[in-house]
Structure formats: structure tokens, C-alpha cells
Scaffold this active site. Structure first.
Site, PDB file in Angstrom:
ATOM      1  N   ALA A  31       0.825  -1.228   0.000  1.00 20.23           N
ATOM      2  CA  ALA A  31       0.000   0.000   0.000  1.00 20.23           C
ATOM      3  C   ALA A  31       0.853   1.270   0.000  1.00 20.23           C
ATOM      4  O   ALA A  31       0.317   2.355   0.165  1.00 20.23           O
ATOM      5  CB  ALA A  31      -0.932  -0.010   1.207  1.00 20.23           C
ATOM      6  N   GLY A  73       0.965   3.251  -5.772  1.00 22.22           N
ATOM      7  CA  GLY A  73       0.143   2.696  -6.842  1.00 22.22           C
ATOM      8  C   GLY A  73      -1.237   2.195  -6.441  1.00 22.22           C
ATOM      9  O   GLY A  73      -1.977   2.851  -5.696  1.00 22.22           O
ATOM     10  N   TYR A  92       7.640 -12.966 -15.293  1.00 26.38           N
ATOM     11  CA  TYR A  92       6.514 -12.151 -14.787  1.00 26.38           C
ATOM     12  C   TYR A  92       5.202 -12.790 -15.241  1.00 26.38           C
ATOM     13  O   TYR A  92       4.276 -12.956 -14.462  1.00 26.38           O
ATOM     14  CB  TYR A  92       6.623 -10.698 -15.279  1.00 26.38           C
ATOM     15  CG  TYR A  92       5.482  -9.841 -14.744  1.00 26.38           C
ATOM     16  CD1 TYR A  92       5.380  -9.551 -13.388  1.00 26.38           C
ATOM     17  CD2 TYR A  92       4.474  -9.368 -15.594  1.00 26.38           C
ATOM     18  CE1 TYR A  92       4.310  -8.801 -12.881  1.00 26.38           C
ATOM     19  CE2 TYR A  92       3.409  -8.615 -15.103  1.00 26.38           C
ATOM     20  CZ  TYR A  92       3.338  -8.331 -13.741  1.00 26.38           C
ATOM     21  OH  TYR A  92       2.281  -7.602 -13.244  1.00 26.38           O
ATOM     22  N   LYS A 110       2.047 -14.332 -12.907  1.00 23.76           N
ATOM     23  CA  LYS A 110       0.646 -13.898 -12.981  1.00 23.76           C
ATOM     24  C   LYS A 110      -0.267 -15.033 -13.464  1.00 23.76           C
ATOM     25  O   LYS A 110      -1.420 -15.127 -13.046  1.00 23.76           O
ATOM     26  CB  LYS A 110       0.530 -12.633 -13.851  1.00 23.76           C
ATOM     27  CG  LYS A 110       1.174 -11.402 -13.187  1.00 23.76           C
ATOM     28  CD  LYS A 110       0.509 -11.064 -11.844  1.00 23.76           C
ATOM     29  CE  LYS A 110       1.143  -9.913 -11.109  1.00 23.76           C
ATOM     30  NZ  LYS A 110       0.494  -9.570  -9.842  1.00 23.76           N
ATOM     31  N   PRO A 121      -5.597  -6.132 -14.564  1.00 22.27           N
ATOM     32  CA  PRO A 121      -5.483  -4.874 -15.316  1.00 22.27           C
ATOM     33  C   PRO A 121      -4.490  -4.975 -16.481  1.00 22.27           C
ATOM     34  O   PRO A 121      -3.527  -5.741 -16.428  1.00 22.27           O
ATOM     35  CB  PRO A 121      -4.947  -3.869 -14.286  1.00 22.27           C
ATOM     36  CG  PRO A 121      -4.933  -4.577 -12.965  1.00 22.27           C
ATOM     37  CD  PRO A 121      -4.904  -6.040 -13.265  1.00 22.27           C
TER      38      PRO A 121
HETATM   39  P1  NAP Z   1       3.764  -0.194  -7.627  1.00 25.20           P
HETATM   40  O1  NAP Z   1       3.297   1.211  -7.733  1.00 25.20           O
HETATM   41  O2  NAP Z   1       5.206  -0.485  -7.925  1.00 25.20           O
HETATM   42  O3  NAP Z   1       3.393  -0.764  -6.170  1.00 25.20           O
HETATM   43  C1  NAP Z   1       3.811  -2.043  -5.762  1.00 25.20           C
HETATM   44  C2  NAP Z   1       3.575  -2.216  -4.272  1.00 25.20           C
HETATM   45  O4  NAP Z   1       4.021  -3.540  -3.904  1.00 25.20           O
HETATM   46  C3  NAP Z   1       4.367  -1.232  -3.440  1.00 25.20           C
HETATM   47  O5  NAP Z   1       3.568  -0.732  -2.395  1.00 25.20           O
HETATM   48  C4  NAP Z   1       5.500  -2.071  -2.859  1.00 25.20           C
HETATM   49  O6  NAP Z   1       5.835  -1.619  -1.554  1.00 25.20           O
HETATM   50  C5  NAP Z   1       4.834  -3.451  -2.765  1.00 25.20           C
HETATM   51  N1  NAP Z   1       5.839  -4.509  -2.741  1.00 25.20           N
HETATM   52  C6  NAP Z   1       6.672  -4.886  -3.739  1.00 25.20           C
HETATM   53  N2  NAP Z   1       7.511  -5.842  -3.310  1.00 25.20           N
HETATM   54  C7  NAP Z   1       7.192  -6.075  -2.008  1.00 25.20           C
HETATM   55  C8  NAP Z   1       7.708  -6.938  -1.003  1.00 25.20           C
HETATM   56  N3  NAP Z   1       8.744  -7.773  -1.250  1.00 25.20           N
HETATM   57  N4  NAP Z   1       7.161  -6.914   0.236  1.00 25.20           N
HETATM   58  C9  NAP Z   1       6.124  -6.074   0.501  1.00 25.20           C
HETATM   59  N5  NAP Z   1       5.588  -5.244  -0.404  1.00 25.20           N
HETATM   60  C10 NAP Z   1       6.124  -5.241  -1.640  1.00 25.20           C
HETATM   61  O7  NAP Z   1       2.945  -1.153  -8.614  1.00 25.20           O
HETATM   62  P2  NAP Z   1       1.384  -1.303  -8.937  1.00 25.20           P
HETATM   63  O8  NAP Z   1       1.202  -1.036 -10.380  1.00 25.20           O
HETATM   64  O9  NAP Z   1       0.557  -0.567  -7.966  1.00 25.20           O
HETATM   65  O10 NAP Z   1       1.242  -2.876  -8.748  1.00 25.20           O
HETATM   66  C11 NAP Z   1       0.371  -3.484  -7.817  1.00 25.20           C
HETATM   67  C12 NAP Z   1      -0.021  -4.857  -8.324  1.00 25.20           C
HETATM   68  O11 NAP Z   1      -0.736  -4.729  -9.560  1.00 25.20           O
HETATM   69  C13 NAP Z   1       1.150  -5.796  -8.603  1.00 25.20           C
HETATM   70  O12 NAP Z   1       0.820  -7.094  -8.165  1.00 25.20           O
HETATM   71  C14 NAP Z   1       1.274  -5.772 -10.116  1.00 25.20           C
HETATM   72  O13 NAP Z   1       1.838  -6.938 -10.630  1.00 25.20           O
HETATM   73  C15 NAP Z   1      -0.186  -5.602 -10.517  1.00 25.20           C
HETATM   74  N6  NAP Z   1      -0.406  -5.035 -11.858  1.00 25.20           N
HETATM   75  C16 NAP Z   1       0.100  -3.812 -12.197  1.00 25.20           C
HETATM   76  C17 NAP Z   1      -0.118  -3.326 -13.488  1.00 25.20           C
HETATM   77  C18 NAP Z   1       0.412  -2.001 -13.954  1.00 25.20           C
HETATM   78  O14 NAP Z   1       0.408  -1.740 -15.174  1.00 25.20           O
HETATM   79  N7  NAP Z   1       0.864  -1.127 -13.062  1.00 25.20           N
HETATM   80  C19 NAP Z   1      -0.860  -4.081 -14.409  1.00 25.20           C
HETATM   81  C20 NAP Z   1      -1.356  -5.323 -14.011  1.00 25.20           C
HETATM   82  C21 NAP Z   1      -1.147  -5.785 -12.739  1.00 25.20           C
HETATM   83  P3  NAP Z   1       7.325  -1.429  -0.994  1.00 25.20           P
HETATM   84  O15 NAP Z   1       8.202  -1.082  -2.142  1.00 25.20           O
HETATM   85  O16 NAP Z   1       7.189  -0.344   0.037  1.00 25.20           O
HETATM   86  O17 NAP Z   1       7.637  -2.749  -0.375  1.00 25.20           O
END
Ligand code: NAP
Length: 259
Positions: free
Chosen positions: A13, A16, A156, A160, A186
Site C-alpha cells: 500500500a 500505486g 513475470y 501472474k 489490469p
Molecule cells: P507499484 O506502484 O510499484 O506498487 C507495488 C507495491 O508492492 C508497493 O507498495 C510495494 O511496496 C509493494 N511490494 C513490492 N515488493 C514487495 C515486497 N517484497 N514486500 C512487501 N511489499 C512489496 O505497482 P502497482 O502497479 O501498484 O502494482 C500493484 C499490483 O498490480 C502488482 O501485483 C502488479 O503486478 C499488478 N499489476 C500492475 C499493473 C500495472 O500496469 N501497473 C498491471 C497489471 C497488474 P514497498 O516497495 O514499500 O515494499
């Protein structure tokens, strides 16, 4: 610390989609538990949500890759008599865009350990609590990458695809319960995601979204709030959502049609 309000757990949290999801549930009047590794960001968000929406917010800074840290987190919420009503498994990342023949083992391990194993650790422990009270909803962040492999996306994609398979299998395992499982898939959402994928190379990350009105983190949070608040008899198993300018992983219109 039990309460009449629902408790919503959102992993990842600090940025993003997770940040927006925590915010929209708090605005809805729910109590929130937020997790991630960056403690300063969690603390800032917790204070903001408590002030803006008068709900309870707990934050836990830990790495979802660590089974012992996940166990510690769950023990702590148990000691506060909290059984989550909703778990949003959002923490996740991509690393690199290298072909299999060039990719790094470290990148692969980080994606597998975060997106699959981390999700499984927390899910296993929280589902056990939910089953005891026969109530709850697990919402997993999948991706259109869970359906469509792309060049440089192998691991990746695999993580997923795994989230999709785990979501489907969980729905089968939970047939005798009221617990629901939803996977949200998404397309492009403009978050820190691409900057993380390219190890901080902001210019390369920005180029991914050139000419496209992408989804926003708030768009996805809206969808998550919607499915979580449907009547308990309704179980949305999968939702796929893309920008209007992205109909498939690589079928993209970059002509700024919304400007
Ligand atoms: P983001 O802005 O990079 O946010 C990712 C979040 O995951 C951050 O809060 C990060 O927190 C946390 N995180 C990552 N590694 C972690 C770990 N080892 N332990 C605890 N927390 C961790 O990315 P987002 O786009 O919001 O992505 C959120 C989800 O949506 C992901 O599962 C991603 O695969 C999925 N998604 C994203 C997209 C896209 O285009 N953005 C599309 C499809 C699906 P910290 O760094 O503080 O740990």
C-alpha cells in the site's frame, strides 16, 4: 481491537494500486491494515487516512517474501482479535524485460518469491482465519499478463499465470464456505510499476505509456471496492480491464485520442 466496521488488509500500500485501494476503502468507512516495506510511506498514509476518514488504520512494514515476517504479522493481528473481512493481495512487481536467454536469476527469484510465494504465505494464514468465521473475500491482483505472454515477460507472465491458477483453485477449495475469491486483471496502469521494472530508469518507464490514456490506480481501486461490496451471494471470479487504447498486451493505440 475488534470493531463493528470491516477490516480490510491491503498489501503493497506504499504506492500505486495498493495506496489507492487503502484510500478508497477508508473513504468508504472501513478500518484498514496496510503493509509494504517502506515504513515512512506507510506511516504517512496511515496518519492521512485516520485524519481524513476517522477510521482505524494499522500499518506493518515487512517484506512479503519472508515467511517468518508474514507469520509475525498474522500473529499480531490475531492478538488484536482482528479477522480480516477482505484481503487485497496487491504487493507485487516485475523486474527487467529480458529474454529468457539473457535474464537474471535474481530478477526471476524476486518476482517468484514476491508475486507467488509471498501471496501464498499471507493467503494461507488469512484464509484459515476466514474459514473459522465463514466470512471473507480474497482479492488478488493478476494482470492481462496472466493470459497473454509477451517477449521478455516470461517469468513475470508465469507469476501472474500462477496467481490466476491459484485464484481458480482457491475458489474450488472454498466451495463449502461463504468466502469469495476475485482476481482483478489490469492492463497498463501508470504507477511505480515500470520504474521498478526498469530499476529506477524513469525515462524508460515513461516511454511505456507514451500516447496512451492509461488506467489509473484509482480506476482499479474503484473496481476492487465494487466487487468487495457486492452481496455475499455474488462471487466475481475474474475481472479484466484495460485502457480503451490497449485492447491486448501489444494491440495499443498511441495516438493520444483522449487529448
Ligand atoms: P507499484 O506502484 O510499484 O506498487 C507495488 C507495491 O508492492 C508497493 O507498495 C510495494 O511496496 C509493494 N511490494 C513490492 N515488493 C514487495 C515486497 N517484497 N514486500 C512487501 N511489499 C512489496 O505497482 P502497482 O502497479 O501498484 O502494482 C500493484 C499490483 O498490480 C502488482 O501485483 C502488479 O503486478 C499488478 N499489476 C500492475 C499493473 C500495472 O500496469 N501497473 C498491471 C497489471 C497488474 P514497498 O516497495 O514499500 O515494499
Amino acid at each position: 481491537m475488534s470493531s463493528d466496521k470491516k477490516w480490510i488488509v491491503v498489501t503493497g500500500a506504499t504506492a500505486g494500486i495498493g495506496y489507492s485501494t487503502a484510500e478508497i476503502f477508508a473513504k468508504n468507512g472501513d478500518n484498514i491494515i496496510i503493509t509494504g516495506r517502506r515504513e515512512d510511506k506507510l506511516k504517512e498514509l496511515a496518519q492521512k487516512l485516520e485524519k481524513d476518514f476517522s477510521v482505524k488504520v494499522l500499518y506493518y512494514a515487512f517484506d512479503i517474501k519472508s515467511k517468518s515476517e508474514v507469520l509475525k504479522f498474522v500473529d499480531d493481528i490475531k492478538s488484536k482479535n482482528i479477522t480480516p473481512d477482505v484481503l487485497v493481495n496487491n504487493a507485487g512487481l516485475s523486474r527487467g524485460l529480458d529474454k529468457v536467454q539473457n535474464a537474471s536469476f535474481d530478477d526471476w527469484e524476486e518476482m517468484i518469491d514476491t508475486n507467488i510465494k509471498g501471496l501464498l504465505y499471507i493467503t494461507r494464514l488469512v484464509i484459515e482465519m476466514m474459514v473459522k468465521v465463514d466470512r471473507g473475500h480474497i482479492i488478488n491482483l493478476g494482470s492481462i499478463a496472466a493470459y497473454q505472454p509477451y517477449t521478455g515477460g516470461s517469468v513475470y507472465n508465469a507469476t501472474k499465470f500462477a496467481v490466476r491458477a491459484i485464484s481458480d483453485a482457491m475458489n474450488l477449495d472454498l466451495i463449502d464456505t461463504k468466502i469469495r475469491v476475485t482476481a482483478v486483471h489490469p492492463g497498463m496502469v501508470d504507477t511505480e510499476f515500470s520504474t521498478v521494472r526498469f530499476n529506477g530508469d524513469k525515462d524508460r518507464a515513461d516511454s511505456v505509456y507514451n500516447g496512451i490514456a492509461t488506467l489509473t490506480a484509482d480506476d482499479i481501486a474503484d473496481i476492487i471496492l465494487y466487487v468487495a461490496n457486492l452481496p455475499e451471494r455474488v462471487n466475481v471470479q475474474h475481472i479484466t480491464v484495460t485502457p480503451t487504447q490497449q485492447r491486448s498486451i501489444n494491440i495499443i493505440n498511441r495516438n493520444n485520442i483522449f487529448e
